[in-house]
Design a protein around this motif. Sequence first.
Motif, PDB file in Angstrom:
ATOM      1  N   ALA A 149      -5.396  19.476   0.291  1.00  0.00           N
ATOM      2  CA  ALA A 149      -6.405  19.007  -0.113  1.00  0.00           C
ATOM      3  C   ALA A 149      -5.934  17.476  -0.396  1.00  0.00           C
ATOM      4  O   ALA A 149      -6.064  16.254  -0.507  1.00  0.00           O
ATOM      5  CB  ALA A 149      -6.788  19.825  -0.520  1.00  0.00           C
ATOM      6  N   ALA A 150      -4.676  17.613  -1.183  1.00  0.00           N
ATOM      7  CA  ALA A 150      -3.294  16.612  -1.128  1.00  0.00           C
ATOM      8  C   ALA A 150      -3.559  15.119   0.080  1.00  0.00           C
ATOM      9  O   ALA A 150      -3.039  14.295  -0.631  1.00  0.00           O
ATOM     10  CB  ALA A 150      -2.195  17.168  -1.776  1.00  0.00           C
ATOM     11  N   ASP A 151      -3.280  15.779   0.745  1.00  0.00           N
ATOM     12  CA  ASP A 151      -3.142  15.444   1.979  1.00  0.00           C
ATOM     13  C   ASP A 151      -4.484  14.759   1.853  1.00  0.00           C
ATOM     14  O   ASP A 151      -4.682  12.727   1.886  1.00  0.00           O
ATOM     15  CB  ASP A 151      -2.634  15.122   3.258  1.00  0.00           C
ATOM     16  N   ILE A 152      -5.191  14.658   1.788  1.00  0.00           N
ATOM     17  CA  ILE A 152      -6.471  14.186   2.072  1.00  0.00           C
ATOM     18  C   ILE A 152      -6.662  13.011   1.247  1.00  0.00           C
ATOM     19  O   ILE A 152      -7.298  11.760   1.456  1.00  0.00           O
ATOM     20  CB  ILE A 152      -7.919  14.781   2.264  1.00  0.00           C
ATOM     21  N   VAL A 153      -6.794  13.374   0.031  1.00  0.00           N
ATOM     22  CA  VAL A 153      -6.660  12.470  -1.381  1.00  0.00           C
ATOM     23  C   VAL A 153      -5.649  11.268  -1.071  1.00  0.00           C
ATOM     24  O   VAL A 153      -6.228   9.938  -1.230  1.00  0.00           O
ATOM     25  CB  VAL A 153      -6.602  12.828  -2.327  1.00  0.00           C
ATOM     26  N   LEU A 154      -4.727  11.365  -0.475  1.00  0.00           N
ATOM     27  CA  LEU A 154      -3.780  10.327  -0.618  1.00  0.00           C
ATOM     28  C   LEU A 154      -3.694   9.517   1.070  1.00  0.00           C
ATOM     29  O   LEU A 154      -3.268   8.823   1.194  1.00  0.00           O
ATOM     30  CB  LEU A 154      -2.448  10.935  -0.530  1.00  0.00           C
TER      31      LEU A 154
END
Length: 545
Positions: A149-154
């Motif tokens: 989720a964090a990598d998708i947001v970034l």
Amino acid sequence: MPVSSAHTGSAALAGDLANSLQAVLGTLPAQRSYHTRQLARLVTQLLRAARGQSTLAIPQRDSRFDHPAWQSNPLLQRILQMWLGSTVQYQQWLSGLDIAETDRARLIQLGEMLSATLAPSNTPFNPRILERVKATRGASLCQGAQNLAADIVLRQPLAPLCPDDAFLVGRDLAHTPGQVILREPLFELIQYRPTTVQLHASPLLIIPPPLNRFYLLDLTERTSLVKHALDQGLHVFLISWRNPDASHCGSGFNHYVRACDHALKIVSQVTNHAPVSLLGVCAGGLLTLLLQGVLTSRRQGDRVCAASYMVTPIDARLSTGLVRLLGPAARQRLRLKVWQRGFLPAEDMARAFAWQRPEQFVWPQALDRYALGHTPMPREIMSWSQDSTRLPAHLVDDLLDYFERDPFACPGSLVLQGCSIDLRAITTPSWHLGAQHDHIVPCHNSFPGQRLGGDSTFVQSHSGHIQSLINPPDHPGAWFRAGKVAHDDMPEWLNKYSPQSGSWRHHWTAWLKLHSGKIVAAPKVLGSAAFPPLQPAPGRYVHQS
């Protein structure tokens, strides 16, 4: 707003892949019996695997299936053999199709990418995943979901290879002492502080590739090629390229070669007008070849006393995964996209190189981060690898044209700054490094053969594209071959010269010192009155995002 990288890549490849798939469909009427036989063989292979009767070998250097359960567990063994059988049968099917070789090569690469994606190691059957879930009572899956989720947001194009804050350039990496003595719109020129009381009169100018940050050559104290050269009594200068933006869209071969020529002049001036030895790395080696071609055409070849080329594509007939996928339609679309933006984005560069070998550079990292819930370990080489740079549109266009035309095979067909480039006319002695397992510039593409004039020495390193460059003298298990180049036949050269244990670095510096002039006192002050120090190394441009 520019389209996303994913849309750019898919649009650039769709046309050529569609044409290749259409060519396969076109074989159905004439090769119906062949397709039937191949389908029957596939079914037979899958049935053998399902019964536990298949014993296909795992490819060498493939660490995805190192866990003993892949061999000891009957279910996992069958799943693995079914995947291996499907991969082998796909290759055999393609080999007999009556289609153009370009279509076959493109479909082979597509198959390799799909095979890497569908590998059993990427599924819940992977024993590493099962053991991790059991050991953490499911917490690893929760952590992996948070990481995803964090990598998708970034908007991370790939799973991060290293924490962004693990290393600081100038403190942990690229910390060999030196000074920036020239800053131009396209590059900075760094002069490194000598580590010996005396050194050779002819300095060394390193021309790194404009595709990446230069500090791969000065990564750590142990692996630094810059420090190794300094310790051998060489006077080292290095070009640090600027990370271009849309305002540099018109910068191509002409601009980069002119920048190299300007740096060469300054290095000579700072060192009492001595002739300079050049070291070009990868695409930086290509710029070095073009520079030498221009100088030779202008009868200024004596400004260079020796030239070294490391993993440089002097033979542009590459057969790498990226080249196989990029057909004429894809290359034209890529040109249009980069000219619209003014540059090729850094994330596109990173993705293009990673997807040439997804089984090594895409899926293992994704598995580790998203399925096992790990945080990537701090590793210097991985920190450099994800510190990508952009490429100006004109340079992308020029590079595509170079790999399409292979101009060094036709002396005089490439004109730069009003000069017809004929590498055969060069008389400067040269030293060339190729890497046995190079997936970006295959070893035979680094072999100069008869394309380059002057006395040539070729060295083959034991490793791949990047590892060959960070190959310190104490590297365990390292080996290399070295010998003169007398013909175009690399297999004959390989048969003639036997492997030697150790790193190639001492061979290179010993060769280079023979061409670097007399021994003189090392300068106590860097720069000169005309070019005083501006900023400590590694300078400003290497930090530009």
